[in-house]
Design a protein around this motif. Sequence first.
Motif, PDB file in Angstrom:
ATOM      1  N   ARG A   1       0.822  -1.204   0.000  1.00 25.76           N
ATOM      2  CA  ARG A   1       0.000   0.000   0.000  1.00 25.76           C
ATOM      3  C   ARG A   1       0.860   1.260   0.000  1.00 25.76           C
ATOM      4  NH1 ARG A   1      -5.126   1.037   4.002  1.00 25.76           N
ATOM      5  NH2 ARG A   1      -6.010   2.728   2.792  1.00 25.76           N
ATOM      6  N   SER A   2       1.956   1.208   0.738  1.00 22.01           N
ATOM      7  CA  SER A   2       2.812   2.395   0.834  1.00 22.01           C
ATOM      8  C   SER A   2       3.451   2.750  -0.502  1.00 22.01           C
ATOM      9  CB  SER A   2       3.907   2.170   1.878  1.00 22.01           C
ATOM     10  OG  SER A   2       4.705   1.058   1.517  1.00 22.01           O
ATOM     11  N   GLN A   3       3.535   1.765  -1.403  1.00 25.24           N
ATOM     12  CA  GLN A   3       4.139   2.006  -2.706  1.00 25.24           C
ATOM     13  C   GLN A   3       3.110   2.445  -3.746  1.00 25.24           C
ATOM     14  OE1 GLN A   3       7.323   1.946  -3.276  1.00 25.24           O
ATOM     15  NE2 GLN A   3       7.911   1.145  -1.275  1.00 25.24           N
ATOM     16  N   ALA A   4       1.845   2.327  -3.417  1.00 26.07           N
ATOM     17  CA  ALA A   4       0.794   2.625  -4.388  1.00 26.07           C
ATOM     18  C   ALA A   4      -0.381   3.295  -3.685  1.00 26.07           C
ATOM     19  CB  ALA A   4       0.334   1.335  -5.072  1.00 26.07           C
ATOM     20  N   PRO A   5      -0.145   4.455  -3.150  1.00 24.97           N
ATOM     21  CA  PRO A   5      -1.157   5.047  -2.266  1.00 24.97           C
ATOM     22  C   PRO A   5      -2.471   5.406  -2.948  1.00 24.97           C
ATOM     23  CG  PRO A   5       0.591   6.608  -2.725  1.00 24.97           C
ATOM     24  CD  PRO A   5       1.026   5.287  -3.309  1.00 24.97           C
ATOM     25  N   LYS A   6      -2.445   5.704  -4.232  1.00 26.46           N
ATOM     26  CA  LYS A   6      -3.664   6.196  -4.866  1.00 26.46           C
ATOM     27  C   LYS A   6      -4.549   5.086  -5.412  1.00 26.46           C
ATOM     28  CE  LYS A   6      -1.997  10.763  -6.042  1.00 26.46           C
ATOM     29  NZ  LYS A   6      -1.560  11.672  -7.093  1.00 26.46           N
ATOM     30  N   ARG A   7      -3.925   4.110  -6.058  1.00 23.96           N
ATOM     31  CA  ARG A   7      -4.733   3.100  -6.754  1.00 23.96           C
ATOM     32  C   ARG A   7      -4.399   1.706  -6.250  1.00 23.96           C
ATOM     33  NH1 ARG A   7      -4.143   3.043 -12.636  1.00 23.96           N
ATOM     34  NH2 ARG A   7      -6.159   2.062 -12.511  1.00 23.96           N
ATOM     35  N   TRP A   8      -4.306   1.602  -4.948  1.00 25.17           N
ATOM     36  CA  TRP A   8      -3.793   0.387  -4.357  1.00 25.17           C
ATOM     37  C   TRP A   8      -4.790  -0.768  -4.420  1.00 25.17           C
ATOM     38  CZ3 TRP A   8      -5.570  -0.969   0.743  1.00 25.17           C
ATOM     39  CH2 TRP A   8      -4.921  -2.084   1.280  1.00 25.17           C
ATOM     40  N   MET A   9      -6.069  -0.477  -4.194  1.00 26.79           N
ATOM     41  CA  MET A   9      -7.044  -1.555  -4.106  1.00 26.79           C
ATOM     42  C   MET A   9      -7.488  -2.002  -5.488  1.00 26.79           C
ATOM     43  SD  MET A   9      -9.713  -1.337  -1.051  1.00 26.79           S
ATOM     44  CE  MET A   9      -9.450  -0.134   0.212  1.00 26.79           C
ATOM     45  N   HIS A  10      -6.894  -3.052  -5.968  1.00 25.98           N
ATOM     46  CA  HIS A  10      -7.262  -3.619  -7.268  1.00 25.98           C
ATOM     47  C   HIS A  10      -7.051  -5.128  -7.173  1.00 25.98           C
ATOM     48  CE1 HIS A  10      -7.325  -4.613 -11.489  1.00 25.98           C
ATOM     49  NE2 HIS A  10      -7.668  -3.380 -11.789  1.00 25.98           N
ATOM     50  N   ILE A  11      -7.985  -5.870  -7.712  1.00 25.79           N
ATOM     51  CA  ILE A  11      -7.942  -7.327  -7.538  1.00 25.79           C
ATOM     52  C   ILE A  11      -6.679  -7.957  -8.143  1.00 25.79           C
ATOM     53  CG2 ILE A  11      -9.267  -7.925  -9.616  1.00 25.79           C
ATOM     54  CD1 ILE A  11     -10.794  -9.934  -7.692  1.00 25.79           C
ATOM     55  N   CYS A  12      -6.057  -7.264  -9.093  1.00 24.76           N
ATOM     56  CA  CYS A  12      -4.825  -7.807  -9.679  1.00 24.76           C
ATOM     57  C   CYS A  12      -3.678  -7.830  -8.678  1.00 24.76           C
ATOM     58  CB  CYS A  12      -4.416  -7.007 -10.922  1.00 24.76           C
ATOM     59  SG  CYS A  12      -3.813  -5.346 -10.556  1.00 24.76           S
ATOM     60  N   ASN A  13      -3.842  -7.140  -7.547  1.00 23.90           N
ATOM     61  CA  ASN A  13      -2.750  -7.011  -6.580  1.00 23.90           C
ATOM     62  C   ASN A  13      -2.791  -8.037  -5.454  1.00 23.90           C
ATOM     63  OD1 ASN A  13      -0.416  -5.599  -5.688  1.00 23.90           O
ATOM     64  ND2 ASN A  13      -1.628  -4.539  -4.133  1.00 23.90           N
ATOM     65  N   TYR A  14      -3.780  -8.922  -5.451  1.00 22.59           N
ATOM     66  CA  TYR A  14      -3.965  -9.802  -4.307  1.00 22.59           C
ATOM     67  C   TYR A  14      -3.882 -11.266  -4.672  1.00 22.59           C
ATOM     68  CZ  TYR A  14      -6.039  -5.620  -2.317  1.00 22.59           C
ATOM     69  OH  TYR A  14      -6.253  -4.351  -1.887  1.00 22.59           O
ATOM     70  N   PHE A  15      -3.380 -12.066  -3.749  1.00 18.23           N
ATOM     71  CA  PHE A  15      -3.685 -13.496  -3.781  1.00 18.23           C
ATOM     72  C   PHE A  15      -3.723 -14.048  -2.376  1.00 18.23           C
ATOM     73  CE2 PHE A  15       0.907 -13.567  -5.033  1.00 18.23           C
ATOM     74  CZ  PHE A  15       1.433 -14.306  -3.988  1.00 18.23           C
ATOM     75  N   ARG A  16      -4.353 -15.230  -2.259  1.00 15.93           N
ATOM     76  CA  ARG A  16      -4.521 -15.879  -0.972  1.00 15.93           C
ATOM     77  C   ARG A  16      -3.388 -16.878  -0.786  1.00 15.93           C
ATOM     78  NH1 ARG A  16      -7.835 -14.251   2.641  1.00 15.93           N
ATOM     79  NH2 ARG A  16      -9.066 -16.114   2.976  1.00 15.93           N
ATOM     80  N   THR A  17      -2.903 -16.931   0.435  1.00 18.09           N
ATOM     81  CA  THR A  17      -1.791 -17.815   0.738  1.00 18.09           C
ATOM     82  C   THR A  17      -1.894 -18.254   2.197  1.00 18.09           C
ATOM     83  OG1 THR A  17       0.632 -17.944   0.799  1.00 18.09           O
ATOM     84  CG2 THR A  17      -0.343 -15.821   1.311  1.00 18.09           C
ATOM     85  N   CYS A  18      -1.259 -19.374   2.519  1.00 20.08           N
ATOM     86  CA  CYS A  18      -1.260 -19.795   3.919  1.00 20.08           C
ATOM     87  C   CYS A  18      -0.348 -18.863   4.720  1.00 20.08           C
ATOM     88  CB  CYS A  18      -0.852 -21.263   4.063  1.00 20.08           C
ATOM     89  SG  CYS A  18       0.925 -21.559   4.114  1.00 20.08           S
ATOM     90  N   LYS A  19      -0.551 -18.886   6.026  1.00 26.24           N
ATOM     91  CA  LYS A  19       0.201 -17.976   6.897  1.00 26.24           C
ATOM     92  C   LYS A  19       1.707 -18.216   6.789  1.00 26.24           C
ATOM     93  CE  LYS A  19       0.053 -16.197  11.615  1.00 26.24           C
ATOM     94  NZ  LYS A  19      -0.579 -14.918  11.235  1.00 26.24           N
ATOM     95  N   LYS A  20       2.101 -19.487   6.683  1.00 25.28           N
ATOM     96  CA  LYS A  20       3.540 -19.789   6.635  1.00 25.28           C
ATOM     97  C   LYS A  20       4.188 -19.212   5.370  1.00 25.28           C
ATOM     98  CE  LYS A  20       6.955 -23.419   7.173  1.00 25.28           C
ATOM     99  NZ  LYS A  20       7.911 -22.718   6.328  1.00 25.28           N
ATOM    100  N   CYS A  21       3.566 -19.447   4.220  1.00 28.69           N
ATOM    101  CA  CYS A  21       4.119 -18.886   2.979  1.00 28.69           C
ATOM    102  C   CYS A  21       4.128 -17.359   3.055  1.00 28.69           C
ATOM    103  CB  CYS A  21       3.301 -19.345   1.774  1.00 28.69           C
ATOM    104  SG  CYS A  21       3.493 -21.094   1.370  1.00 28.69           S
ATOM    105  N   HIS A  22       3.077 -16.808   3.614  1.00 30.28           N
ATOM    106  CA  HIS A  22       2.974 -15.360   3.709  1.00 30.28           C
ATOM    107  C   HIS A  22       4.115 -14.796   4.560  1.00 30.28           C
ATOM    108  CE1 HIS A  22      -0.076 -11.794   4.140  1.00 30.28           C
ATOM    109  NE2 HIS A  22       0.850 -11.571   3.244  1.00 30.28           N
ATOM    110  N   MET A  23       4.380 -15.442   5.667  1.00 31.05           N
ATOM    111  CA  MET A  23       5.411 -14.927   6.585  1.00 31.05           C
ATOM    112  C   MET A  23       6.813 -15.233   6.086  1.00 31.05           C
ATOM    113  SD  MET A  23       4.012 -15.654  10.446  1.00 31.05           S
ATOM    114  CE  MET A  23       4.202 -17.420  10.252  1.00 31.05           C
ATOM    115  N   ASP A  24       7.013 -16.453   5.593  1.00 36.09           N
ATOM    116  CA  ASP A  24       8.380 -16.923   5.356  1.00 36.09           C
ATOM    117  C   ASP A  24       8.884 -16.660   3.941  1.00 36.09           C
ATOM    118  OD1 ASP A  24       8.213 -17.821   7.899  1.00 36.09           O
ATOM    119  OD2 ASP A  24       8.127 -19.954   7.384  1.00 36.09           O
ATOM    120  N   ASP A  25       7.999 -16.736   2.969  1.00 34.45           N
ATOM    121  CA  ASP A  25       8.472 -16.785   1.589  1.00 34.45           C
ATOM    122  C   ASP A  25       8.222 -15.507   0.798  1.00 34.45           C
ATOM    123  OD1 ASP A  25       9.231 -19.382   2.109  1.00 34.45           O
ATOM    124  OD2 ASP A  25       7.362 -20.222   1.353  1.00 34.45           O
TER     125      ASP A  25
END
Length: 98
Positions: free
Chosen positions: A20-44
């Motif tokens: 979000r800090s890198q894209a303050p104006k147009r941050w919320m867009h579905i192309c920017n998201y994916f779902r991941t498990c907590k471990k992958c999110h934290m570690d990888d």
Amino acid sequence: MCNNKTYRGFPLETHEIERRSQAPKRWMHICNYFRTCKKCHMDDLAAMPHAQQLAYKQKHDPDNYDLDAWLRLRDPDLKAPHRVTQGEVDEWTRKLFC
Ligand SMILES: [Zn+2]
């Protein structure tokens, strides 16, 4: 990324490819998201190149993969159109999934 649906009881988390800090104006867009498990999110994901993250997005959520829209989150006028290229994403796709 690891295909787990949970991690030690924690549900999937939503990852932002561009922060979000890198894209303050147009941050919320579905192309920017994916779902991941907590471990992958934290570690990888913290140190993973954007092109690699986008390869996961393209593979697992092709309907919402949009490199041009993603580049414009941070760079609305697309002054640096080659910051991440489709060729780099395709290269990661070959490494990860072929
Ligand atoms: Zn995982």
